[in-house]
Design a protein around this motif. Structure first.
Motif, PDB file in Angstrom:
ATOM      1  N   ILE A 456       0.826  -1.198   0.000  1.00 10.08           N
ATOM      2  CA  ILE A 456       0.000   0.000   0.000  1.00 10.08           C
ATOM      3  C   ILE A 456       0.864   1.255   0.000  1.00 10.08           C
ATOM      4  O   ILE A 456       0.549   2.242  -0.677  1.00 10.08           O
ATOM      5  CB  ILE A 456      -0.947  -0.008   1.227  1.00 10.08           C
ATOM      6  N   ALA A 457       1.977   1.194   0.714  1.00 11.90           N
ATOM      7  CA  ALA A 457       2.863   2.361   0.819  1.00 11.90           C
ATOM      8  C   ALA A 457       3.668   2.607  -0.453  1.00 11.90           C
ATOM      9  O   ALA A 457       4.204   3.700  -0.641  1.00 11.90           O
ATOM     10  CB  ALA A 457       3.807   2.187   2.002  1.00 11.90           C
ATOM     11  N   SER A 458       3.752   1.602  -1.340  1.00 11.53           N
ATOM     12  CA  SER A 458       4.578   1.741  -2.543  1.00 11.53           C
ATOM     13  C   SER A 458       3.780   1.685  -3.844  1.00 11.53           C
ATOM     14  O   SER A 458       4.285   2.081  -4.890  1.00 11.53           O
ATOM     15  CB  SER A 458       5.649   0.634  -2.563  1.00 11.53           C
ATOM     16  N   ASP A 459       2.547   1.205  -3.802  1.00 15.63           N
ATOM     17  CA  ASP A 459       1.715   1.080  -5.001  1.00 15.63           C
ATOM     18  C   ASP A 459       1.055   2.426  -5.313  1.00 15.63           C
ATOM     19  O   ASP A 459       0.372   3.005  -4.467  1.00 15.63           O
ATOM     20  CB  ASP A 459       0.654  -0.003  -4.760  1.00 15.63           C
ATOM     21  N   TRP A 460       1.211   2.919  -6.544  1.00 12.38           N
ATOM     22  CA  TRP A 460       0.748   4.276  -6.847  1.00 12.38           C
ATOM     23  C   TRP A 460      -0.768   4.393  -6.791  1.00 12.38           C
ATOM     24  O   TRP A 460      -1.305   5.440  -6.413  1.00 12.38           O
ATOM     25  CB  TRP A 460       1.286   4.749  -8.199  1.00 12.38           C
ATOM     26  N   ARG A 461      -1.475   3.316  -7.120  1.00 10.63           N
ATOM     27  CA  ARG A 461      -2.934   3.380  -7.063  1.00 10.63           C
ATOM     28  C   ARG A 461      -3.411   3.475  -5.614  1.00 10.63           C
ATOM     29  O   ARG A 461      -4.312   4.252  -5.293  1.00 10.63           O
ATOM     30  CB  ARG A 461      -3.545   2.156  -7.748  1.00 10.63           C
ATOM     31  N   SER A 462      -2.773   2.672  -4.751  1.00 11.39           N
ATOM     32  CA  SER A 462      -3.117   2.741  -3.331  1.00 11.39           C
ATOM     33  C   SER A 462      -2.727   4.089  -2.744  1.00 11.39           C
ATOM     34  O   SER A 462      -3.460   4.675  -1.941  1.00 11.39           O
ATOM     35  CB  SER A 462      -2.418   1.612  -2.564  1.00 11.39           C
ATOM     36  N   GLN A 463      -1.559   4.598  -3.173  1.00 10.98           N
ATOM     37  CA  GLN A 463      -1.127   5.911  -2.705  1.00 10.98           C
ATOM     38  C   GLN A 463      -2.115   6.994  -3.129  1.00 10.98           C
ATOM     39  O   GLN A 463      -2.390   7.943  -2.375  1.00 10.98           O
ATOM     40  CB  GLN A 463       0.264   6.233  -3.255  1.00 10.98           C
ATOM     41  N   LEU A 464      -2.654   6.846  -4.347  1.00  9.64           N
ATOM     42  CA  LEU A 464      -3.647   7.809  -4.828  1.00  9.64           C
ATOM     43  C   LEU A 464      -4.891   7.790  -3.951  1.00  9.64           C
ATOM     44  O   LEU A 464      -5.446   8.845  -3.608  1.00  9.64           O
ATOM     45  CB  LEU A 464      -4.010   7.491  -6.279  1.00  9.64           C
ATOM     46  N   MET A 465      -5.327   6.577  -3.569  1.00  9.58           N
ATOM     47  CA  MET A 465      -6.496   6.470  -2.689  1.00  9.58           C
ATOM     48  C   MET A 465      -6.234   7.123  -1.329  1.00  9.58           C
ATOM     49  O   MET A 465      -7.095   7.810  -0.780  1.00  9.58           O
ATOM     50  CB  MET A 465      -6.875   4.998  -2.490  1.00  9.58           C
ATOM     51  N   VAL A 466      -5.033   6.896  -0.795  1.00  2.17           N
ATOM     52  CA  VAL A 466      -4.664   7.502   0.490  1.00  2.17           C
ATOM     53  C   VAL A 466      -4.619   9.021   0.362  1.00  2.17           C
ATOM     54  O   VAL A 466      -5.105   9.759   1.237  1.00  2.17           O
ATOM     55  CB  VAL A 466      -3.305   6.961   0.981  1.00  2.17           C
ATOM     56  N   ALA A 467      -4.062   9.510  -0.760  1.00  2.00           N
ATOM     57  CA  ALA A 467      -3.992  10.959  -0.975  1.00  2.00           C
ATOM     58  C   ALA A 467      -5.394  11.551  -1.103  1.00  2.00           C
ATOM     59  O   ALA A 467      -5.677  12.626  -0.543  1.00  2.00           O
ATOM     60  CB  ALA A 467      -3.183  11.253  -2.228  1.00  2.00           C
ATOM     61  N   LEU A 468      -6.271  10.874  -1.819  1.00  2.00           N
ATOM     62  CA  LEU A 468      -7.657  11.346  -1.937  1.00  2.00           C
ATOM     63  C   LEU A 468      -8.335  11.368  -0.573  1.00  2.00           C
ATOM     64  O   LEU A 468      -9.120  12.281  -0.268  1.00  2.00           O
ATOM     65  CB  LEU A 468      -8.439  10.455  -2.908  1.00  2.00           C
ATOM     66  N   GLY A 469      -8.020  10.348   0.252  1.00  2.00           N
ATOM     67  CA  GLY A 469      -8.564  10.337   1.612  1.00  2.00           C
ATOM     68  C   GLY A 469      -8.107  11.549   2.400  1.00  2.00           C
ATOM     69  O   GLY A 469      -8.891  12.165   3.140  1.00  2.00           O
ATOM     70  N   GLY A 470      -6.835  11.907   2.247  1.00  2.25           N
ATOM     71  CA  GLY A 470      -6.322  13.094   2.921  1.00  2.25           C
ATOM     72  C   GLY A 470      -7.016  14.364   2.450  1.00  2.25           C
ATOM     73  O   GLY A 470      -7.328  15.256   3.261  1.00  2.25           O
ATOM     74  N   VAL A 471      -7.275  14.451   1.154  1.00  6.95           N
ATOM     75  CA  VAL A 471      -7.984  15.612   0.602  1.00  6.95           C
ATOM     76  C   VAL A 471      -9.397  15.707   1.172  1.00  6.95           C
ATOM     77  O   VAL A 471      -9.885  16.794   1.517  1.00  6.95           O
ATOM     78  CB  VAL A 471      -8.022  15.528  -0.937  1.00  6.95           C
ATOM     79  N   LEU A 472     -10.050  14.540   1.290  1.00  4.38           N
ATOM     80  CA  LEU A 472     -11.413  14.525   1.838  1.00  4.38           C
ATOM     81  C   LEU A 472     -11.431  15.003   3.291  1.00  4.38           C
ATOM     82  O   LEU A 472     -12.336  15.741   3.697  1.00  4.38           O
ATOM     83  CB  LEU A 472     -11.998  13.112   1.744  1.00  4.38           C
ATOM     84  N   ILE A 473     -10.432  14.553   4.080  1.00  7.55           N
ATOM     85  CA  ILE A 473     -10.366  14.990   5.481  1.00  7.55           C
ATOM     86  C   ILE A 473     -10.150  16.495   5.554  1.00  7.55           C
ATOM     87  O   ILE A 473     -10.777  17.196   6.371  1.00  7.55           O
ATOM     88  CB  ILE A 473      -9.244  14.235   6.221  1.00  7.55           C
ATOM     89  N   LEU A 474      -9.287  17.033   4.689  1.00  7.04           N
ATOM     90  CA  LEU A 474      -9.072  18.478   4.657  1.00  7.04           C
ATOM     91  C   LEU A 474     -10.339  19.215   4.239  1.00  7.04           C
ATOM     92  O   LEU A 474     -10.681  20.268   4.792  1.00  7.04           O
ATOM     93  CB  LEU A 474      -7.927  18.819   3.699  1.00  7.04           C
ATOM     94  N   ALA A 475     -11.033  18.649   3.254  1.00  9.36           N
ATOM     95  CA  ALA A 475     -12.251  19.292   2.754  1.00  9.36           C
ATOM     96  C   ALA A 475     -13.341  19.333   3.817  1.00  9.36           C
ATOM     97  O   ALA A 475     -14.177  20.250   3.838  1.00  9.36           O
ATOM     98  CB  ALA A 475     -12.755  18.561   1.515  1.00  9.36           C
ATOM     99  N   ALA A 476     -13.349  18.323   4.701  1.00  8.12           N
ATOM    100  CA  ALA A 476     -14.381  18.264   5.737  1.00  8.12           C
ATOM    101  C   ALA A 476     -14.010  19.075   6.971  1.00  8.12           C
ATOM    102  O   ALA A 476     -14.832  19.285   7.861  1.00  8.12           O
ATOM    103  CB  ALA A 476     -14.629  16.806   6.138  1.00  8.12           C
ATOM    104  N   THR A 477     -12.768  19.557   7.033  1.00  4.00           N
ATOM    105  CA  THR A 477     -12.250  20.239   8.219  1.00  4.00           C
ATOM    106  C   THR A 477     -12.528  21.731   8.143  1.00  4.00           C
ATOM    107  O   THR A 477     -12.434  22.326   7.066  1.00  4.00           O
ATOM    108  CB  THR A 477     -10.729  20.013   8.324  1.00  4.00           C
ATOM    109  N   PRO A 478     -12.851  22.376   9.274  1.00  4.23           N
ATOM    110  CA  PRO A 478     -13.009  23.838   9.286  1.00  4.23           C
ATOM    111  C   PRO A 478     -11.653  24.512   9.113  1.00  4.23           C
ATOM    112  O   PRO A 478     -11.071  25.073  10.040  1.00  4.23           O
ATOM    113  CB  PRO A 478     -13.619  24.122  10.660  1.00  4.23           C
ATOM    114  N   PHE A 479     -11.111  24.374   7.940  1.00  3.03           N
ATOM    115  CA  PHE A 479      -9.756  24.858   7.599  1.00  3.03           C
ATOM    116  C   PHE A 479      -9.731  26.381   7.568  1.00  3.03           C
ATOM    117  O   PHE A 479     -10.678  27.003   7.079  1.00  3.03           O
ATOM    118  CB  PHE A 479      -9.363  24.278   6.248  1.00  3.03           C
ATOM    119  N   PRO A 480      -8.659  27.034   8.011  1.00  7.12           N
ATOM    120  CA  PRO A 480      -7.430  26.454   8.561  1.00  7.12           C
ATOM    121  C   PRO A 480      -7.427  26.385  10.085  1.00  7.12           C
ATOM    122  O   PRO A 480      -6.432  25.970  10.671  1.00  7.12           O
ATOM    123  CB  PRO A 480      -6.353  27.433   8.093  1.00  7.12           C
ATOM    124  N   TYR A 481      -8.530  26.773  10.710  1.00 10.92           N
ATOM    125  CA  TYR A 481      -8.535  26.895  12.164  1.00 10.92           C
ATOM    126  C   TYR A 481      -8.118  25.600  12.864  1.00 10.92           C
ATOM    127  O   TYR A 481      -7.253  25.609  13.744  1.00 10.92           O
ATOM    128  CB  TYR A 481      -9.938  27.308  12.635  1.00 10.92           C
TER     129      TYR A 481
END
Length: 485
Positions: A456-481
């Motif tokens: 998972i840490a080396s496969d680009w497709r899995s990395q893409l899913m993890v990166a998208l997950g990070g984007v979703l968490i940021l999108a749901a967060t009251p950023f930047p507070y």
């Protein structure tokens, strides 16, 4: 015939450990004994108190290594076969157990006789000189050895042959213009990294998960704490990778890929592995003392669990994967302990099911690649080929259970309190399902053979899913507070 073959009357005496074989029989037997009966650890100090010969005898008398599995030095074996064909008498002279040496001599078929240690005599250095002189007279033998302990024999022999010598033996050989059958080669950083399995350190990124989910990942103090926890866990994990390899030397040598590991292949001596593991453990504990006391408790628990897993648990049906999943989850708990962030029950439940799925896929792949007949157990494991379908169903089911836990968490009041747009997080569920199902599909296609977490840490497709997950968490967060306060 090789031009170096000596047709003289002197016998050729050959050392065993480090010379004929690229390992040390005492260390191998010691770890085999501990694996077979861990209680023998308590007896080791008592045996050692009775003297080195008795210590070795107690270990050797309880373990019978298989000669066919040992890592023989090919250049030495080829040289000895030439000498044997030329009519040379060849003697196996070793400080290891005579009985084991006789089994090795019988396996190879070119030794005339064997001289070895017993319960009263440790045939090492000057003691070996006395035995060889008594049998063959002064300068009545040539000697092939590799270590500092062999220098006394080199000085008495008619001719010395150094094989992959250590620093002291290499210095003596150069000073006396002695023959070197294999020049000394220091252990490379690449070999050490392979022994430590540095690529597996990516698993320890899990330590950062609690801080990420609690929106504290950018706090300077938390970053320092996570860095310390990461290296403490990485050092400790590498130490136990070494210990595990030492316990599994014979089994690994029969495996198509594990046989290439430095310890199994004889590229690294067991003693070097033990010293390295001890240094890593001390370094891990030293870093741990700089972190909250709870982190040291987690390290202690991980140590006990990992040592037990290496000794016995990994051979127990189903218990092994449950413990393996727990060892992954412990990394999440370690991240909480290092940063004083309370662990979420939801996160721990998700981790158990998610990593249980990955642990099961690891066993599925091992079983699928083994190619053993039905009703025969996988070497060193509790599984048989007919278990593959059950493992697959349980693994996929565990993956779905992890997603169910995630979905229930997303509906909890806690999520609605810390996220401004919690509905965005529902998209995490298909991302997690994609990662899990893709690994299982690749495993069933026989297109997957790596550690699943490393994959998972080396496969680009899995990395893409993890990166998208990070984007979703940021999108749901009251950023930047939330990130900077």
């Amino acid at each position: 015939m090789d031009a170096r073959v000596d047709k003289g009357a002197a016998v050729l005496a050959v050392d065993l450990d480090g010379t004929l074989i690229a390992t040390d029989l005492l260390w191998e037997c010691l770890f085999t004994l501990i694996r077979q009966n861990p209680l023998c650890l308590l007896l080791l100090p008592l045996w050692l108190a009775r003297g080195k010969p008795r210590f070795k005898h107690e270990i050797f008398s309880r373990v019978d290594p298989a000669p066919e599995t040992l890592p023989y030095r090919e250049s030495v074996v080829a040289r000895l076969r030439d000498e044997h064909v030329a009519g040379r008498r060849i003697v196996l002279a070793t400080a290891s157990c005579r009985r084991h040496a006789e089994a090795i001599a019988e396996h190879l078929g070119f030794f005339t006789s064997v001289i070895g240690s017993d319960a009263k005599n440790n045939l090492k250095s000057k003691a070996k000189v006395v035995a060889l002189k008594a049998a063959y007279g002064d300068c009545g033998f040539d000697y092939m050895g590799n270590s500092r302990d062999d220098i006394a024999v080199f000085e008495t022999a008619r001719r010395a042959i150094a094989v992959a010598p250590d620093r002291a033996a290499a210095g003596w050989a150069r000073a006396h213009n002695a023959e070197m059958l294999e020049p000394p080669e220091p252990v490379s950083l690449k070999t050490v990294a392979k022994m430590l399995r540095v690529h597996q350190w990516s698993k320890n990124i899990l330590i950062a998960v609690p801080a990420v989910l609690d929106h504290k990942i950018l706090e300077p103090t938390v970053i320092l704490q996570l860095a310390g926890a990461f290296f403490a866990f990485s050092f400790l994990a590498s130490a136990f990778y070494i210990v595990n390899d030492l316990f599994d030397l014979a089994a690994d040598r029969g495996h198509p890929s594990k046989s290439k590991r430095p310890l199994a292949a004889g590229v690294v001596a067991p003693a070097f592995g033990v010293r390295t593991a001890l240094v890593l453990i001390v370094a891990s504990l030293a870093i741990g003392t700089l972190l909250p006391p709870a982190f040291l408790l987690v390290l202690a628990g991980y140590t006990v669990a990992t040592f037990s897993y290496s000794l016995k648990i990994k051979r127990w049906l189903l218990i092994d994967v449950l413990v393996l999943a727990s060892l992954y989850t412990v990394r999440v708990i370690a991240g909480s302990a290092a940063t004083d962030i309370p662990p979420s029950p939801w996160l721990l439940a998700f981790s158990i099911f998610f990593f249980l799925s990955l642990a099961l896929v690891k066993r599925f792949v091992e079983l699928d690649q083994a190619g053993i007949p039905e009703k025969e157990r996988l070497n060193g494991r509790g599984y048989r080929p007919e278990d593959k379908e059950t493992i697959s169903q349980a693994g996929i089911g565990s993956g779905f259970a992890a997603v169910v836990v995630l979905a229930l968490y997303l509906e909890s009041s806690h999520v609605h309190e810390i996220y401004e747009f919690p509905w965005v997080l529902w998209l995490l569920c298909p991302l997690v399902l994609y990662i899990i199902l893709r690994i299982w599909i690749l495993a069933r296609r026989r297109e997957f053979c790596d550690d699943p977490v490393v994959f998972i840490a080396s496969d680009w497709r899995s990395q893409l899913m993890v990166a998208l997950g990070g984007v979703l968490i940021l999108a749901a967060t009251p950023f930047p507070y939330a990130l900077f306060t």
